[in-house]
Design a protein around this motif. Structure first.
Motif, PDB file in Angstrom:
ATOM      1  N   CYS A  78       0.872  -1.175   0.000  1.00 19.38           N
ATOM      2  CA  CYS A  78       0.000   0.000   0.000  1.00 19.38           C
ATOM      3  C   CYS A  78       0.903   1.218   0.000  1.00 19.38           C
ATOM      4  O   CYS A  78       1.525   1.539   1.020  1.00 19.38           O
ATOM      5  N   THR A  79       1.044   1.877  -1.136  1.00 18.06           N
ATOM      6  CA  THR A  79       1.866   3.078  -1.203  1.00 18.06           C
ATOM      7  C   THR A  79       0.997   4.275  -0.861  1.00 18.06           C
ATOM      8  O   THR A  79      -0.107   4.430  -1.381  1.00 18.06           O
ATOM      9  N   VAL A  80       1.503   5.109   0.018  1.00 17.12           N
ATOM     10  CA  VAL A  80       0.762   6.260   0.505  1.00 17.12           C
ATOM     11  C   VAL A  80       1.203   7.489  -0.292  1.00 17.12           C
ATOM     12  O   VAL A  80       2.372   7.869  -0.263  1.00 17.12           O
ATOM     13  N   LEU A  81       0.260   8.092  -0.998  1.00 16.56           N
ATOM     14  CA  LEU A  81       0.521   9.282  -1.808  1.00 16.56           C
ATOM     15  C   LEU A  81      -0.136  10.467  -1.130  1.00 16.56           C
ATOM     16  O   LEU A  81      -1.291  10.390  -0.710  1.00 16.56           O
ATOM     17  N   VAL A  82       0.585  11.585  -1.016  1.00 16.02           N
ATOM     18  CA  VAL A  82       0.075  12.746  -0.305  1.00 16.02           C
ATOM     19  C   VAL A  82       0.067  13.956  -1.228  1.00 16.02           C
ATOM     20  O   VAL A  82       1.033  14.221  -1.930  1.00 16.02           O
ATOM     21  N   ASP A  83      -1.033  14.698  -1.180  1.00 12.71           N
ATOM     22  CA  ASP A  83      -1.172  15.960  -1.912  1.00 12.71           C
ATOM     23  C   ASP A  83      -0.414  17.032  -1.130  1.00 12.71           C
ATOM     24  O   ASP A  83      -0.754  17.337   0.015  1.00 12.71           O
ATOM     25  N   ASP A  84       0.619  17.621  -1.739  1.00 12.04           N
ATOM     26  CA  ASP A  84       1.450  18.612  -1.054  1.00 12.04           C
ATOM     27  C   ASP A  84       0.642  19.778  -0.501  1.00 12.04           C
ATOM     28  O   ASP A  84       0.919  20.281   0.581  1.00 12.04           O
ATOM     29  N   ALA A  85      -0.371  20.237  -1.238  1.00 16.42           N
ATOM     30  CA  ALA A  85      -1.169  21.378  -0.789  1.00 16.42           C
ATOM     31  C   ALA A  85      -1.948  21.031   0.484  1.00 16.42           C
ATOM     32  O   ALA A  85      -2.018  21.839   1.417  1.00 16.42           O
ATOM     33  N   LEU A  86      -2.524  19.845   0.532  1.00 18.19           N
ATOM     34  CA  LEU A  86      -3.246  19.436   1.738  1.00 18.19           C
ATOM     35  C   LEU A  86      -2.282  19.254   2.909  1.00 18.19           C
ATOM     36  O   LEU A  86      -2.593  19.642   4.041  1.00 18.19           O
ATOM     37  N   ALA A  87      -1.119  18.692   2.643  1.00 25.08           N
ATOM     38  CA  ALA A  87      -0.130  18.488   3.702  1.00 25.08           C
ATOM     39  C   ALA A  87       0.374  19.827   4.234  1.00 25.08           C
ATOM     40  O   ALA A  87       0.543  19.997   5.444  1.00 25.08           O
ATOM     41  N   ALA A  88       0.613  20.788   3.359  1.00 24.92           N
ATOM     42  CA  ALA A  88       1.114  22.096   3.772  1.00 24.92           C
ATOM     43  C   ALA A  88       0.101  22.844   4.637  1.00 24.92           C
ATOM     44  O   ALA A  88       0.483  23.663   5.476  1.00 24.92           O
ATOM     45  N   ALA A  89      -1.177  22.557   4.443  1.00 25.63           N
ATOM     46  CA  ALA A  89      -2.227  23.231   5.209  1.00 25.63           C
ATOM     47  C   ALA A  89      -2.404  22.652   6.612  1.00 25.63           C
ATOM     48  O   ALA A  89      -3.110  23.231   7.435  1.00 25.63           O
ATOM     49  N   MET A  90      -1.763  21.535   6.883  1.00 25.24           N
ATOM     50  CA  MET A  90      -1.898  20.888   8.196  1.00 25.24           C
ATOM     51  C   MET A  90      -1.147  21.691   9.266  1.00 25.24           C
ATOM     52  O   MET A  90      -0.037  22.158   9.030  1.00 25.24           O
ATOM     53  N   THR A  91      -1.745  21.809  10.437  1.00 22.88           N
ATOM     54  CA  THR A  91      -1.095  22.457  11.578  1.00 22.88           C
ATOM     55  C   THR A  91      -0.184  21.444  12.267  1.00 22.88           C
ATOM     56  O   THR A  91      -0.324  20.234  12.065  1.00 22.88           O
ATOM     57  N   PRO A  92       0.725  21.924  13.109  1.00 26.13           N
ATOM     58  CA  PRO A  92       1.540  20.974  13.882  1.00 26.13           C
ATOM     59  C   PRO A  92       0.666  20.027  14.715  1.00 26.13           C
ATOM     60  O   PRO A  92       0.980  18.837  14.830  1.00 26.13           O
ATOM     61  N   GLU A  93      -0.418  20.550  15.248  1.00 28.90           N
ATOM     62  CA  GLU A  93      -1.332  19.702  16.022  1.00 28.90           C
ATOM     63  C   GLU A  93      -1.983  18.650  15.130  1.00 28.90           C
ATOM     64  O   GLU A  93      -2.178  17.502  15.528  1.00 28.90           O
ATOM     65  N   GLY A  94      -2.356  19.064  13.910  1.00 27.99           N
ATOM     66  CA  GLY A  94      -2.934  18.128  12.946  1.00 27.99           C
ATOM     67  C   GLY A  94      -1.965  17.025  12.594  1.00 27.99           C
ATOM     68  O   GLY A  94      -2.348  15.851  12.496  1.00 27.99           O
ATOM     69  N   TRP A  95      -0.687  17.381  12.412  1.00 34.07           N
ATOM     70  CA  TRP A  95       0.333  16.370  12.112  1.00 34.07           C
ATOM     71  C   TRP A  95       0.520  15.420  13.289  1.00 34.07           C
ATOM     72  O   TRP A  95       0.715  14.215  13.106  1.00 34.07           O
ATOM     73  N   ALA A  96       0.478  15.980  14.497  1.00 35.94           N
ATOM     74  CA  ALA A  96       0.618  15.132  15.681  1.00 35.94           C
ATOM     75  C   ALA A  96      -0.531  14.131  15.757  1.00 35.94           C
ATOM     76  O   ALA A  96      -0.318  12.942  16.042  1.00 35.94           O
ATOM     77  N   ARG A  97      -1.751  14.587  15.485  1.00 39.06           N
ATOM     78  CA  ARG A  97      -2.908  13.681  15.478  1.00 39.06           C
ATOM     79  C   ARG A  97      -2.772  12.624  14.392  1.00 39.06           C
ATOM     80  O   ARG A  97      -3.043  11.443  14.610  1.00 39.06           O
ATOM     81  N   MET A  98      -2.349  13.059  13.189  1.00 39.10           N
ATOM     82  CA  MET A  98      -2.182  12.133  12.073  1.00 39.10           C
ATOM     83  C   MET A  98      -1.135  11.072  12.417  1.00 39.10           C
ATOM     84  O   MET A  98      -1.318   9.883  12.142  1.00 39.10           O
ATOM     85  N   GLY A  99      -0.029  11.500  13.023  1.00 45.40           N
ATOM     86  CA  GLY A  99       1.004  10.552  13.421  1.00 45.40           C
ATOM     87  C   GLY A  99       0.496   9.549  14.443  1.00 45.40           C
ATOM     88  O   GLY A  99       0.754   8.348  14.334  1.00 45.40           O
ATOM     89  N   ALA A 100      -0.245  10.044  15.424  1.00 44.01           N
ATOM     90  CA  ALA A 100      -0.797   9.153  16.453  1.00 44.01           C
ATOM     91  C   ALA A 100      -1.795   8.171  15.845  1.00 44.01           C
ATOM     92  O   ALA A 100      -1.789   6.976  16.177  1.00 44.01           O
ATOM     93  N   GLU A 101      -2.645   8.655  14.948  1.00 47.82           N
ATOM     94  CA  GLU A 101      -3.616   7.776  14.284  1.00 47.82           C
ATOM     95  C   GLU A 101      -2.907   6.729  13.442  1.00 47.82           C
ATOM     96  O   GLU A 101      -3.304   5.558  13.425  1.00 47.82           O
ATOM     97  N   SER A 102      -1.858   7.149  12.738  1.00 46.56           N
ATOM     98  CA  SER A 102      -1.127   6.213  11.873  1.00 46.56           C
ATOM     99  C   SER A 102      -0.454   5.120  12.690  1.00 46.56           C
ATOM    100  O   SER A 102      -0.511   3.938  12.330  1.00 46.56           O
ATOM    101  N   LEU A 103       0.175   5.497  13.797  1.00 52.16           N
ATOM    102  CA  LEU A 103       0.815   4.497  14.655  1.00 52.16           C
ATOM    103  C   LEU A 103      -0.216   3.561  15.273  1.00 52.16           C
ATOM    104  O   LEU A 103       0.010   2.346  15.360  1.00 52.16           O
TER     105      LEU A 103
END
Length: 115
Positions: free
Chosen positions: A5-30
């Motif tokens: 399963c290759t994970v592809l990310v849209d740069d524009a959506l990723a750039a709009a993420m806040t540090p808190e959003g990234w922290a949540r995404m990381g926790a959800e992914s783990l």
């Protein structure tokens, strides 16, 4: 059967993420990785550094060409992968639908070739 399963990310959506959003995404992914481990289908997963760190190597008629950046021209770039071992393609698609990073792009599911 093994699937990548290759994970592809849209740069524009990723750039709009806040540090808190990234922290949540990381926790959800783990947490999802741990769920897949508990189900016995998880083989490996890694996140990749950003597009600016990528290099692409092509060999054409004996000449090596190295370029900066990902190999494709696209707004979505490879961000990571999850290697799983499940019963069939339907099971692989079910796993892919749960990958949190799919909200920032896409997940390509492809069987691993057996030789």
């Amino acid at each position: 059967m093994k699937f990548l399963c290759t994970v592809l990310v849209d740069d524009a959506l990723a750039a709009a993420m806040t540090p808190e959003g990234w922290a949540r995404m990381g926790a959800e992914s783990l947490a999802y990785d741990k769920e897949l481990m508990a189900r016995g289908v998880f083989l490996a997963a890694e996140a990749l550094e950003g597009r600016s760190t990528a290099k692409t190597v092509r060999v054409r008629q004996g000449d090596t060409i190295i370029t900066d950046g990902p190999f494709m021209e696209s707004k979505e770039v490879l961000a990571g992968f999850i290697l799983i071992d499940v019963a069939d393609a339907d099971a692989a698609m079910a796993v892919a639908q749960g990958i949190p990073m799919a909200r920032l792009g896409a997940v390509e599911v492809r069987p691993v070739m057996v030789f």
